[in-house]
Design a protein around this motif. Structure first.
Motif, short mmCIF file in Angstrom:
data_model
loop_
_atom_site.label_atom_id
_atom_site.label_comp_id
_atom_site.label_asym_id
_atom_site.label_seq_id
_atom_site.Cartn_x
_atom_site.Cartn_y
_atom_site.Cartn_z
N ALA A 493 0.84 -1.19 0.00
CA ALA A 493 0.00 0.00 0.00
C ALA A 493 0.88 1.24 0.00
O ALA A 493 2.01 1.23 0.50
N GLU A 494 0.33 2.31 -0.56
CA GLU A 494 0.98 3.61 -0.55
C GLU A 494 -0.05 4.69 -0.25
O GLU A 494 -1.19 4.61 -0.73
N ILE A 495 0.35 5.65 0.55
CA ILE A 495 -0.48 6.84 0.79
C ILE A 495 0.40 8.04 0.48
O ILE A 495 1.41 8.27 1.14
N GLY A 496 0.02 8.79 -0.51
CA GLY A 496 0.81 9.95 -0.93
C GLY A 496 0.06 11.25 -0.72
O GLY A 496 -1.17 11.31 -0.78
N PRO A 519 6.32 -5.64 2.22
CA PRO A 519 5.02 -6.28 1.98
C PRO A 519 4.16 -6.23 3.24
O PRO A 519 4.68 -6.12 4.35
N ILE A 520 2.85 -6.36 3.05
CA ILE A 520 1.90 -6.40 4.15
C ILE A 520 1.33 -7.81 4.25
O ILE A 520 0.87 -8.37 3.25
N LEU A 529 -0.49 -8.60 12.26
CA LEU A 529 -0.07 -7.73 11.17
C LEU A 529 1.45 -7.72 11.11
O LEU A 529 2.11 -7.44 12.12
N GLU A 530 1.98 -8.01 9.95
CA GLU A 530 3.42 -7.95 9.73
C GLU A 530 3.67 -7.11 8.48
O GLU A 530 3.07 -7.35 7.42
N ILE A 531 4.56 -6.13 8.64
CA ILE A 531 4.94 -5.27 7.52
C ILE A 531 6.45 -5.34 7.39
O ILE A 531 7.17 -5.06 8.36
N GLY A 532 6.91 -5.71 6.22
CA GLY A 532 8.34 -5.84 6.03
C GLY A 532 9.07 -4.52 6.18
O GLY A 532 10.01 -4.38 6.96
N GLN A 533 8.61 -3.50 5.45
CA GLN A 533 9.27 -2.20 5.51
C GLN A 533 8.22 -1.09 5.37
O GLN A 533 7.33 -1.17 4.53
N VAL A 534 8.36 -0.12 6.22
CA VAL A 534 7.55 1.09 6.14
C VAL A 534 8.50 2.23 5.79
O VAL A 534 9.45 2.52 6.53
N THR A 535 8.26 2.86 4.66
CA THR A 535 9.10 3.96 4.21
C THR A 535 8.28 5.24 4.25
O THR A 535 7.25 5.35 3.58
N LEU A 536 8.74 6.18 5.05
CA LEU A 536 8.04 7.45 5.22
C LEU A 536 8.93 8.57 4.71
O LEU A 536 10.01 8.82 5.25
N PRO A 583 -2.15 -8.79 23.67
CA PRO A 583 -2.74 -7.72 22.87
C PRO A 583 -3.76 -8.28 21.89
O PRO A 583 -3.65 -9.41 21.43
N GLY A 584 -4.78 -7.48 21.60
CA GLY A 584 -5.79 -7.90 20.65
C GLY A 584 -5.22 -8.06 19.25
O GLY A 584 -5.68 -8.89 18.48
N LEU A 585 -4.22 -7.27 18.91
CA LEU A 585 -3.57 -7.33 17.60
C LEU A 585 -2.07 -7.48 17.83
O LEU A 585 -1.45 -6.70 18.53
N ILE A 586 -1.52 -8.51 17.23
CA ILE A 586 -0.07 -8.70 17.26
C ILE A 586 0.49 -8.11 15.97
O ILE A 586 0.01 -8.41 14.87
N PHE A 587 1.48 -7.25 16.11
CA PHE A 587 2.04 -6.65 14.90
C PHE A 587 3.56 -6.60 15.01
O PHE A 587 4.15 -6.59 16.09
N ARG A 588 4.18 -6.53 13.87
CA ARG A 588 5.63 -6.41 13.79
C ARG A 588 5.98 -5.68 12.51
O ARG A 588 5.45 -5.99 11.44
N ILE A 589 6.85 -4.70 12.62
CA ILE A 589 7.35 -3.95 11.47
C ILE A 589 8.84 -4.22 11.39
O ILE A 589 9.59 -3.91 12.32
N GLY A 590 9.26 -4.81 10.28
CA GLY A 590 10.67 -5.13 10.14
C GLY A 590 11.55 -3.91 10.18
O GLY A 590 12.56 -3.86 10.90
N GLU A 591 11.19 -2.90 9.40
CA GLU A 591 11.99 -1.67 9.37
C GLU A 591 11.08 -0.49 9.06
O GLU A 591 10.23 -0.57 8.17
N LEU A 592 11.27 0.58 9.81
CA LEU A 592 10.60 1.84 9.53
C LEU A 592 11.69 2.84 9.15
O LEU A 592 12.54 3.18 9.98
#
Length: 972
Positions: A493-496, A519-520, A529-536, A583-592
């Motif tokens: 996904a992308e939000i611009g 990837p999501i 929820l697992e996100i490989g990379q978040v680029t901001l 937690p109700g939601l387990i999440f992990r972000i590999g890299e932000l």
């Protein structure tokens, strides 16, 4: 001969009688029957229907068995014309009379006109007139001993030509008139008894304006059977709305319907109806909901072909359905009701009665639909339930559905594509199963505008989206075969161009150029929820502290309902929340990864408002998660204002867990004048210049903070005075001067601890108050601030504030010279300090010492030892006052103790003496001058740092018998 004559006479008689019979038959047929019918027909109409009938002429040809009638007309009880038949011809079949069958070779009705009315009770006027003439009675029907079947009837031909039915619908206050004309019917070979020579054939055609009905086929009455084709063309909305409007919850405003089908109808103890080749076409349909003023649904064309139906076998097969250019208005009101569902809510309790289930006695219905193809649709959505109304529109929507059937567990292929009026494209393709619900979808969104969706975000928080575009690609799977529903999403996904703000505020809160998540991997149950990379890229945040002290981001956590919710009852117990729950939601972000970030901070709780900006923020967070014991690693660098540098390193505990986080923040070269609003508030002065450096070591355990703050203030200079009720009442300049070293640098270690959940705990305020307290403490006890220098010489800071002199002399007491050395060193290291030297005397001690020195000189024992001096003093008392006085003094000294014996003797000998008034003044001045000279000449203190103050002639006495001369410190 006679026999011949007799035979001829018999023949003649027979012929005569035949002639008579024929004549009578002819008279009866040509004259009597028409005469009789002309009188019977009106009576029959009157008796059966209550109508007044007239017939102009009735003719019967007994030879051809043809009956003709002209100008037949009838009026009802109100005198209204109800029937007109200009011409009627009936041809009887002569030969069938001998078979017991009533047969007609032909019946022809030309241009008949019938007047019918639908009465308010739903009855047809013709039937109502018949019922009025045949009222129901309570007498039982007489039983018949024999069963009678239908009269054998054969109709070779029936023609109704150019007929007309004037239909008036009087069920409402506004009667409606419909003309069914022309009405043509051709019927042949209709029999009420079984026949071997074929079935009857019929063809019916009728029109109501441009609406056309065509019905043709074959018909058998014994047994009942019919086969043919029925076609209804261009049935307009007005006719449909009039006759079906009461059953429809909506209002038809336009449209035409065409229906056609082949059919087979039969009855043999069971009714059988089979249709094939059916088709339905709807054109230019327009529907308005009852509460609406404009068209809510419009459809250019609907086509449904290949329709097959069987009533007995209970199946329905529909061919492909095509819908073109559908326009639909959907709306939800503030109560959550959809506009199209409101009319379906039953107002009559009986309407909700459930019919009896006959599934045990009949097989379930089977149905199928070959597919649906929707093109060129527009869907408009209006939602009044969120805090602000929502308006969305899907444009050029296309939907394709594969075959459907009563087997709802079978997957159905679909393809959905649509544009969005506010911007963007959406598509989904895959398979769906209705029971149980499963969904496979390849979803895609391109340049989808987010601002129109903002009211839905505002339902859960106070965050408003002003701009932004979403792009999404992925695979969505849902499965409701077991509870809870499971599902996954894999994609990116992308939000611009996102721009957000706090609801009802002008200033922006958060914006960025691009946020990419890839990837999501999302799992619905259990939620993960697992996100490989978040680029901001290019984020910008506007943090604002209001005059009330509240941060603007705090408003995001408050829902719109919070402002109206009643306060909780303090006496009502609340369930404790266990922080150890999963937690109700387990999440992990590999890299932000962050690049080009900016944070603008404004604090309106001080005046003038404080403003600063973090910029060029770059960094990354590795392994961000809420799964203990995983820890994230953060690295961040950037600039503060125009010159400051920032660097952040550390580890992060799992979010939402009670782990430990360690953060190290380094700030350098931060311009201090930026902090003038805070300095004015707490110190009472602005900041003219200076730089700030910070070294912060934070240990965070849950919400408990333990911090070591190393503060470096380089060449901090105060500016103009600022009026502030919160400012300290202390010599701030002196406190700062005491804290500075020779380089103009103030170095402080400020430990801070507290609970971040405590609403009264604010880290910035704690740091400022701690710093102010250090300044005030230094100004209040300036020499204590020199404690580090004093401790190196084995002294305390307070000891540097004064030196002790020998009473009556300008000589320092033992060990006091070391203080001057230490004090000189402190002054050299703090060039902004000014030392005030003030000579002083203690009249009681210095006066006694001066008297003692004078006596020693007088007695000639100035250079003698202590015992010699005491002996001389005792002798002087004995000589002057007598031995008894000396003995009394010894007894008093022994009893009182305390004061030295020599001092008692001196005080007794000098009780009647006084020093010259200038003696103590000269001693005080001499001490001050001596100190000034020593510090200047021996310790090289610049004259700019030394000031000689007016001597003190009444200094306080110390406990050790010395004379203390205090110093004072001032700042430039």
């Amino acid at each position: 001969m006679a026999r011949q004559v007799s035979g001829n006479r018999t023949i003649k008689r027979i012929g005569l009688w035949l002639a008579v019979v024929l004549l009578l038959y002819m008279l009866a047929g040509f004259v009597a029957l028409p005469w009789w019918l002309e009188r019977q027909v009106p009576g029959r109409f009157r008796d059966q229907l209550g109508w007044q009938a007239e017939v102009e002429d009735i003719r019967f040809n007994p030879l051809s068995l043809a009956l003709e009638a002209s100008a037949l007309s009838a009026t009802d009880s109100r005198g209204e014309s109800v029937l007109t038949v200009p011409e009627l011809r009936v041809d009887l079949s002569f030969l069938h009379l001998f078979t017991g069958v009533l047969a007609f070779d032909g019946i022809r009705v030309t241009q008949p006109q019938l007047h019918l009315e639908l009465l308010p009770g739903g009855q047809i006027s013709l039937l109502q007139d018949w019922q009025d003439q045949h009222p129901a009675t309570d007498d039982p029907e007489p039983e018949s001993d024999t069963e009678s079947g239908p009269i054998p009837l054969l109709l070779r031909s029936l023609v109704l030509a150019e007929g007309q039915i004037a239909l008036w619908d009087r069920r409402t206050d506004t009667p409606r008139h419909f003309d069914i004309a022309p009405l043509n019917l051709n019927l042949s070979d209709l029999a009420t008894f079984p026949r071997d020579d074929g079935d009857s054939w019929y063809h019916l055609q009728a029109r109501i304006g441009d609406q056309h009905l065509s019905w043709e086929g074959s018909l058998s009455l014994a047994p009942l059977y019919s086969e043919g084709r029925l076609t209804l063309d261009d049935l307009d909305y007005d006719t449909l709305a009039h006759f079906a409007g009461a059953a429809l919850p909506y209002t038809l405003t336009d449209g035409e319907v065409s229906v056609s089908t082949d059919y087979q109808l039969a009855y043999d103890n069971r009714l059988s109806l089979v249709t094939t080749g059916g088709a339905v076409t709807v054109a230019e349909l327009a529907i308005r909901e009852p509460a609406g003023e404009d068209t809510g649904l419009a459809l250019e064309r609907l086509t449904l072909t290949d329709i097959r139906f069987s009533l007995l076998e209970r199946w329905l097969e529909l061919g492909p359905m095509t819908l073109q250019n559908l326009s639909l208005e959907l709306a939800r009101d503030a109560d959550g009701q959809l506009n199209w569902f409101k009319p379906l809510v039953a107002t009559d309790p009986a309407a909700n009665d459930t019919p009896e289930d006959d599934s045990d006695s009949a097989p379930a219905w089977q149905w199928s639909l070959a597919g649906i193809n929707l093109t060129g649709a527009n869907l408009r959505w209006q939602d009044q339930q969120p805090p602000r109304p929502v308006s969305l529109e899907a444009t050029d929507l296309a939907l394709t559905l594969g075959p459907l059937s009563e087997q709802l567990s079978e997957p159905v292929d679909y393809l959905l594509e649509t544009g969005v009026a506010s911007g963007g494209q959406l598509s989904a393709q895959g398979q769906v199963t209705l029971t149980p619900l499963t969904l496979e979808a390849a979803v895609s969104a391109r340049d989808l505008a987010l601002a129109p969706l903002s009211p839905y975000i505002e339902q859960a928080s106070q965050l408003a989206i002003r701009d932004g575009r979403l792009a999404l690609d992925g695979e969505l799977d849902l499965d409701d075969q077991k509870q809870p529903m499971t599902g996954t999403f894999s994609g990116s996904a992308e939000i611009g161009g996102l721009v957000t703000a706090v609801v009802d505020r002008e200033e922006e809160l958060l914006a960025w150029q691009l946020l990419r998540l890839a990837p999501i991997e999302y799992n619905l149950a259990p939620a993960r929820l697992e996100i490989g990379q978040v680029t901001l890229t290019g984020p910008q945040a506007q943090l604002l502290r209001e005059a009330s002290g509240n941060l603007n981001i705090a408003a995001l956590l408050a829902s719109p309902a919070d402002a109206t919710d009643a306060p909780a009852d303090p006496d009502t117990p609340t369930e404790p929340v266990s922080k150890k729950e999963a937690p109700g939601l387990i999440f992990r972000i590999g890299e932000l990864a962050l690049s080009g970030g900016q944070v603008a901070y404004t604090d309106r709780s001080v005046s003038p408002a404080f403003n600063t900006r973090l910029r060029a923020l770059d960094g990354q967070v590795i392994g961000l998660s809420n799964i203990p014991p995983q820890q994230g690693r953060v690295q961040l660098s950037g600039r503060v204002g125009e010159s400051g540098q920032l660097r952040l390193d550390g580890t992060l505990s799992p979010l939402g867990a009670e782990g430990d986080s360690t953060l190290t923040l380094e700030l350098s070269d931060v311009s201090m004048p930026t902090f003038s609003p805070y300095a004015g508030r707490y110190l009472g002065y602005g900041i003219d210049r200076g730089k700030l450096g910070l070294g912060l070591d934070y240990q965070l355990s849950g919400t408990e903070l333990s911090a070591e703050n190393r503060v470096l203030l380089d060449r901090l200079e105060l500016g103009q005075a600022v009026a502030s009720d919160e400012a300290v009442q202390a010599p701030v300049s002196l406190g700062l001067a005491l804290l500075r070293d020779r380089r103009g640098v103030i170095e402080l270690d400020i430990p801070v601890s507290g609970n971040l959940d405590d609403p009264d705990f604010r880290l910035d305020r704690v740091l400022w108050r701690t710093f102010v307290n250090l300044v005030v403490k230094a100004a209040a006890s300036p020499f204590s601030a020199l404690g580090a220098v004093a401790e190196m010489a084995g002294l305390s800071g307070e000891e540097l504030g004064a030196v002790d002199f020998v009473p009556g002399d300008v000589a320092l007491a033992d060990g006091e010279a070391d203080k001057l050395a230490v004090l000189a060193q402190a002054l050299v290291e703090r060039p902004e300090l000014i030392l005030e030297v003030r000579g002083a005397v203690v009249p009681s001690r210095d006066g006694l010492a001066l008297h003692r020195q004078a006596l020693w000189q007088q007695l000639g024992v100035a250079e003698a030892g202590a015992s010699t001096r005491i002996g001389a003093l005792e002798g002087a008392v004995r000589d002057r006052f007598g031995a008894a006085t000396l003995d009394a003094m010894r007894e008093q000294a022994a009893a009182a103790g305390g004061e030295p014996w020599a001092d008692r003797l001196v005080r007794r000998l000098t009780a009647d003496r006084s020093l010259p008034p200038e003696t103590l003044g000269r001693l005080a001045a001499a001490r001050g001058e001596w100190l000034h000279r020593q510090l200047s000449e021996q310790y090289h203190i610049p004259a700019s740092q030394l000031f000689l103050a007016e001597p003190s002639l009444d200094a306080p006495a110390s406990d050790d018998g010395r004379v203390t001369v205090p110093f004072s410190l001032q700042a430039r």
